[in-house]
Design a protein around this motif. Structure first.
Motif, PDB file in Angstrom:
ATOM      1  N   TRP A   1       0.816  -1.212   0.000  1.00 64.99           N
ATOM      2  CA  TRP A   1       0.000   0.000   0.000  1.00 64.99           C
ATOM      3  C   TRP A   1       0.852   1.266   0.000  1.00 64.99           C
ATOM      4  N   SER A   2       2.139   1.143   0.272  1.00 68.44           N
ATOM      5  CA  SER A   2       3.016   2.312   0.279  1.00 68.44           C
ATOM      6  C   SER A   2       3.719   2.506  -1.059  1.00 68.44           C
TER       7      SER A   2
ATOM      8  N   PHE B   1     -14.333   6.904   3.683  1.00 68.69           N
ATOM      9  CA  PHE B   1     -12.941   6.526   3.930  1.00 68.69           C
ATOM     10  C   PHE B   1     -12.867   5.286   4.818  1.00 68.69           C
ATOM     11  N   ALA B   2     -13.756   5.235   5.830  1.00 76.01           N
ATOM     12  CA  ALA B   2     -13.749   4.100   6.754  1.00 76.01           C
ATOM     13  C   ALA B   2     -14.094   2.805   6.026  1.00 76.01           C
TER      14      ALA B   2
ATOM     15  N   ASP C   1     -13.811   2.196   2.773  1.00 73.39           N
ATOM     16  CA  ASP C   1     -12.715   1.862   1.857  1.00 73.39           C
ATOM     17  C   ASP C   1     -11.514   1.309   2.611  1.00 73.39           C
ATOM     18  N   GLY C   2     -11.272   1.856   3.812  1.00 71.87           N
ATOM     19  CA  GLY C   2     -10.160   1.358   4.613  1.00 71.87           C
ATOM     20  C   GLY C   2     -10.361  -0.085   5.032  1.00 71.87           C
ATOM     21  N   LEU C   3     -11.584  -0.417   5.444  1.00 74.25           N
ATOM     22  CA  LEU C   3     -11.881  -1.799   5.817  1.00 74.25           C
ATOM     23  C   LEU C   3     -11.770  -2.729   4.611  1.00 74.25           C
ATOM     24  N   ARG C   4     -12.218  -2.234   3.463  1.00 74.27           N
ATOM     25  CA  ARG C   4     -12.120  -3.052   2.251  1.00 74.27           C
ATOM     26  C   ARG C   4     -10.654  -3.304   1.892  1.00 74.27           C
ATOM     27  N   LEU C   5      -9.845  -2.257   2.022  1.00 79.13           N
ATOM     28  CA  LEU C   5      -8.417  -2.398   1.728  1.00 79.13           C
ATOM     29  C   LEU C   5      -7.756  -3.355   2.708  1.00 79.13           C
ATOM     30  N   LEU C   6      -8.155  -3.252   3.978  1.00 85.39           N
ATOM     31  CA  LEU C   6      -7.612  -4.161   4.987  1.00 85.39           C
ATOM     32  C   LEU C   6      -7.998  -5.598   4.675  1.00 85.39           C
TER      33      LEU C   6
END
Length: 270
Positions: A101-102, A219-220, A222-227
């Motif tokens: 992700w970085s 954002f929350a 999308d963040g959970l989906r990314l996680l």
């Protein structure tokens, strides 16, 4: 970008250096200063790659990786200061360098310069935590240096501004409450002043706070989906994902129970 070439601001930086009248380092610094008025320490840093590396893609990307490694090293120092064992601190710090992700901070060379601001913050945090071990003028003087590093971080790029405002929460785990709160208050005053000045001196559009907060739910999610994609990168079914999550929780609870049993046995034998 994925093929390892210039991207976005990389091109504009190189183009500005080549076509500005009286092209040179200080001319480029002045050019960036007119754009980043609220970040006075950023232009001297941004002007370095075009002048030093020219159109060498390899050199630009090497700089990006080096800055990423420097940031991970600074994070390692923070973790060690917080008393994590070397192997654990090293593993966590390595993940911050290698996590996919970085990638934008590794393959987008100009954006990687923002890591300098993060390094200033992390070094400041190390200094602040170590300052808590000292009392009197020595400790206060060392903390003043930490606050200065926080401010330098914000005036380079405000990326770590929120973290600098919240760093005092760690002080509470390392010092008496009154001393920790006093030093935390000095952080908040200095960093807030730097953030307010930076925002006032920045001419580019910044969405109002209410607009930014309205985006938080998205954002929350999308963040959970990314996680989830990070934990289950091959797209297994939701049921399998749920079972894996339950298994992880069960193992964690069992390990905690075993640790409590061992601690209880040690206390009884003592």
């Amino acid at each position: 970008m994925a093929s390892g070439g210039f991207y976005s601001d990389d091109w504009s930086s190189l183009d500005a250096y080549r076509h500005l009248p009286d092209s040179g380092y200080w001319t480029l610094v002045e050019f960036y200063a007119a754009i980043f008025g609220g970040k006075p320490l950023l232009p001297p840093i941004l002007a370095v790659p075009p002048v030093l590396f020219g159109d060498s893609v390899v050199a630009w990307l090497f700089m990006a990786v080096a800055l990423g490694a420097a940031t991970s090293t600074c994070f390692y120092l923070v973790l060690r200061t917080l008393c994590l064992q070397r192997i654990h601190a090293g593993a966590i710090a390595a993940l911050t360098l290698l996590v996919p992700w970085s990638s934008s901070g590794r393959l987008w060379a100009t954006a990687s310069v923002n890591n300098v601001a993060i390094c200033f913050f992390l070094i400041g945090l190390v200094v602040a935590l170590r300052a808590l071990r000292r009392s009197g003028n020595g400790g206060r003087g060392l903390h003043a240096l930490a606050v200065l590093l926080y401010v330098i971080s914000v005036l380079t790029y405000e990326l770590a501004g929120t973290a600098a405002l919240l760093a005092g929460a760690l002080y509470l785990t390392r010092a008496p409450r009154r001393e920790a709160m006093t030093r935390w208050a000095s952080d908040v005053v200095a960093v807030s002043a730097a953030l307010v000045w930076s925002a006032a001196a920045t001419e580019k559009y910044i969405a109002p706070l209410w607009s930014q907060l309205s985006q938080a739910p998205g954002f929350a999610v999308d963040g959970l989906r990314l996680l989830g994609q990070g934990m289950l990168p091959f797209g297994v079914s939701r049921l399998a994902g749920l079972l894996a999550f339950v298994a992880v929780i069960a193992v964690a609870l069992r390990m905690r129970q075993r640790g409590n049993e061992e601690l209880g046995g040690s206390l009884r034998s003592g």
